[in-house]
Design a protein around this motif. Structure first.
Motif, PDB file in Angstrom:
ATOM      1  N   LEU A 131       0.848  -1.191   0.000  1.00  0.00           N
ATOM      2  CA  LEU A 131       0.000   0.000   0.000  1.00  0.00           C
ATOM      3  C   LEU A 131       0.889   1.248   0.000  1.00  0.00           C
ATOM      4  O   LEU A 131       1.787   1.378   0.829  1.00  0.00           O
ATOM      5  CB  LEU A 131      -0.908  -0.015   1.233  1.00  0.00           C
ATOM      6  CG  LEU A 131      -2.015   1.042   1.286  1.00  0.00           C
ATOM      7  CD1 LEU A 131      -3.032   0.826   0.184  1.00  0.00           C
ATOM      8  CD2 LEU A 131      -2.711   0.997   2.646  1.00  0.00           C
ATOM      9  N   PHE A 132       0.626   2.136  -0.952  1.00  0.00           N
ATOM     10  CA  PHE A 132       1.392   3.379  -1.060  1.00  0.00           C
ATOM     11  C   PHE A 132       0.448   4.560  -0.944  1.00  0.00           C
ATOM     12  O   PHE A 132      -0.744   4.443  -1.255  1.00  0.00           O
ATOM     13  CB  PHE A 132       2.143   3.435  -2.394  1.00  0.00           C
ATOM     14  CG  PHE A 132       3.130   2.322  -2.568  1.00  0.00           C
ATOM     15  CD1 PHE A 132       4.379   2.378  -1.977  1.00  0.00           C
ATOM     16  CD2 PHE A 132       2.789   1.199  -3.315  1.00  0.00           C
ATOM     17  CE1 PHE A 132       5.284   1.344  -2.121  1.00  0.00           C
ATOM     18  CE2 PHE A 132       3.688   0.157  -3.463  1.00  0.00           C
ATOM     19  CZ  PHE A 132       4.942   0.225  -2.865  1.00  0.00           C
ATOM     20  N   VAL A 133       0.991   5.699  -0.508  1.00  0.00           N
ATOM     21  CA  VAL A 133       0.140   6.861  -0.303  1.00  0.00           C
ATOM     22  C   VAL A 133       0.881   8.135  -0.678  1.00  0.00           C
ATOM     23  O   VAL A 133       2.121   8.181  -0.688  1.00  0.00           O
ATOM     24  CB  VAL A 133      -0.350   6.940   1.168  1.00  0.00           C
ATOM     25  CG1 VAL A 133       0.790   7.324   2.094  1.00  0.00           C
ATOM     26  CG2 VAL A 133      -1.511   7.910   1.327  1.00  0.00           C
ATOM     27  N   ASN A 134       0.125   9.151  -1.051  1.00  0.00           N
ATOM     28  CA  ASN A 134       0.660  10.499  -1.189  1.00  0.00           C
ATOM     29  C   ASN A 134      -0.410  11.445  -0.646  1.00  0.00           C
ATOM     30  O   ASN A 134      -1.601  11.213  -0.848  1.00  0.00           O
ATOM     31  CB  ASN A 134       0.976  10.807  -2.660  1.00  0.00           C
ATOM     32  CG  ASN A 134       1.756  12.111  -2.838  1.00  0.00           C
ATOM     33  OD1 ASN A 134       1.723  12.725  -3.884  1.00  0.00           O
ATOM     34  ND2 ASN A 134       2.477  12.541  -1.822  1.00  0.00           N
ATOM     35  N   GLU A 135       0.049  12.486   0.066  1.00  0.00           N
ATOM     36  CA  GLU A 135      -0.902  13.409   0.683  1.00  0.00           C
ATOM     37  C   GLU A 135      -0.593  14.831   0.264  1.00  0.00           C
ATOM     38  O   GLU A 135       0.569  15.202   0.151  1.00  0.00           O
ATOM     39  CB  GLU A 135      -0.808  13.343   2.207  1.00  0.00           C
ATOM     40  CG  GLU A 135      -1.024  11.961   2.774  1.00  0.00           C
ATOM     41  CD  GLU A 135      -0.766  11.903   4.272  1.00  0.00           C
ATOM     42  OE1 GLU A 135      -1.072  10.869   4.871  1.00  0.00           O
ATOM     43  OE2 GLU A 135      -0.260  12.895   4.840  1.00  0.00           O
ATOM     44  N   VAL A 136      -1.630  15.623   0.049  1.00  0.00           N
ATOM     45  CA  VAL A 136      -1.445  17.057  -0.199  1.00  0.00           C
ATOM     46  C   VAL A 136      -2.463  17.831   0.634  1.00  0.00           C
ATOM     47  O   VAL A 136      -3.473  17.273   1.064  1.00  0.00           O
ATOM     48  CB  VAL A 136      -1.613  17.437  -1.694  1.00  0.00           C
ATOM     49  CG1 VAL A 136      -0.564  16.768  -2.559  1.00  0.00           C
ATOM     50  CG2 VAL A 136      -3.006  17.122  -2.185  1.00  0.00           C
ATOM     51  N   GLU A 137      -2.152  19.106   0.866  1.00  0.00           N
ATOM     52  CA  GLU A 137      -3.083  19.985   1.577  1.00  0.00           C
ATOM     53  C   GLU A 137      -3.651  20.969   0.569  1.00  0.00           C
ATOM     54  O   GLU A 137      -2.911  21.530  -0.230  1.00  0.00           O
ATOM     55  CB  GLU A 137      -2.349  20.787   2.668  1.00  0.00           C
ATOM     56  CG  GLU A 137      -1.725  19.943   3.762  1.00  0.00           C
ATOM     57  CD  GLU A 137      -2.710  19.533   4.841  1.00  0.00           C
ATOM     58  OE1 GLU A 137      -3.805  20.140   4.900  1.00  0.00           O
ATOM     59  OE2 GLU A 137      -2.404  18.598   5.601  1.00  0.00           O
TER      60      GLU A 137
END
Lengths: 163, 109
Positions: A148-154
């Protein structure tokens, strides 16, 4: 044909007013038929935890391979563009199986969940989403081997797009 | 106002060869009501949105997206596709009122 009455400015004005009244009234009557249905309540929201738990399934996602591109400031929360790229060879042995997008502050944080087949050959998407408020957005990619991979932005939202 | 269900699937104008990755753009006219907008003092505009987008390349379902009302109105969806063989590319949109819309284009390599 002979005009019984003379055409006067006053007479024409009266007819014109009567005609516009009829047209206006007709528009109002037609306007009664709404192009949508009405509901007395808003749909029930979902909690972030409720939506995250099944995606994580006890795993800790790694911050690799996923790139989520969004504007840092969205003036209209009704239409916020995003681009999602996942690095993957997309072969039968190694491919992106699932994609999830979570907007933490939305009434239902799960914007979409999607299944992919290696036949797509690529995992690069663009779409427009709604954001209710300034929020963190997370894009999860689950590989066929369970990684499982993730990327987050605001994203800061000026006018919310959910209500 | 454009009619609900008017839709388009666009392939790149430029030439593409076998195994090239091409960008496919799709859009459907749909209000995608999320059920949270007030209508005067009569209540809320009821939910009515595209909840499923499916893409078939030949007979193979390659993308299946379960969407919430968090997708903007007139849902726009662009995806990259590896043109491995000549086959029809079929996009299906389903909404919460049970309507189904389909659009097919041909991939030729």
């Amino acid at each position: 044909m002979i005009w019984r009455e003379a055409i006067t400015r006053r007479g024409l004005l009266g007819k014109w007013i009567a005609l516009s009244a009829v047209l206006l009234f007709r528009r109002r009557v037609e306007g009664e038929e709404l192009p949508f249905e009405l509901a007395s309540e808003v749909p029930e929201g979902r909690t972030l935890q409720e939506r995250l738990t099944p995606i994580l399934a006890g795993r800790t996602p790694r911050h690799e391979r996923v790139t989520l591109t969004m504007p840092p400031l969205a003036e209209d929360g009704g239409t916020v563009p995003l681009q999602l790229d996942v690095e993957s060879p997309m072969t039968d042995l190694d491919y992106v199986q699932k994609l999830y997008l979570i907007a933490d502050q939305n009434p239902d944080p799960l914007v979409f969940s999607a299944s992919l087949h290696p036949g797509a050959g690529s995992a690069r998407w663009k779409l427009n989403i709604r954001l209710a408020d300034s929020t963190r957005i997370r894009a999860f990619a689950e590989m066929n081997n369970g990684d499982l991979f993730v990327n987050e932005v605001e994203v800061a939202v000026l006018v919310g797009g959910c209500g | 106002m454009l009619k609900i269900g008017r839709r388009a699937v666009r392939l790149p104008r430029h030439e593409y060869g076998k195994d090239d990755v091409i960008e496919v753009k799709t859009r459907i006219i749909h209000p995608n009501h999320n059920g949270r907008h007030k209508y005067e003092d009569k209540g809320y505009i009821a939910q009515h949105f595209i909840h499923l987008i499916e893409v078939y390349y030949g007979d193979q379902l390659i993308i299946s997206m379960d969407a919430s009302a968090g997708i903007s109105q007139n849902p726009y969806f662009t995806f990259a596709l590896k043109a491995t063989h000549s086959a029809p590319l079929r996009v299906v949109w389903k909404d919460t009122h049970g309507e189904e819309y389909t659009e097919t284009v041909d991939i030729r390599v």
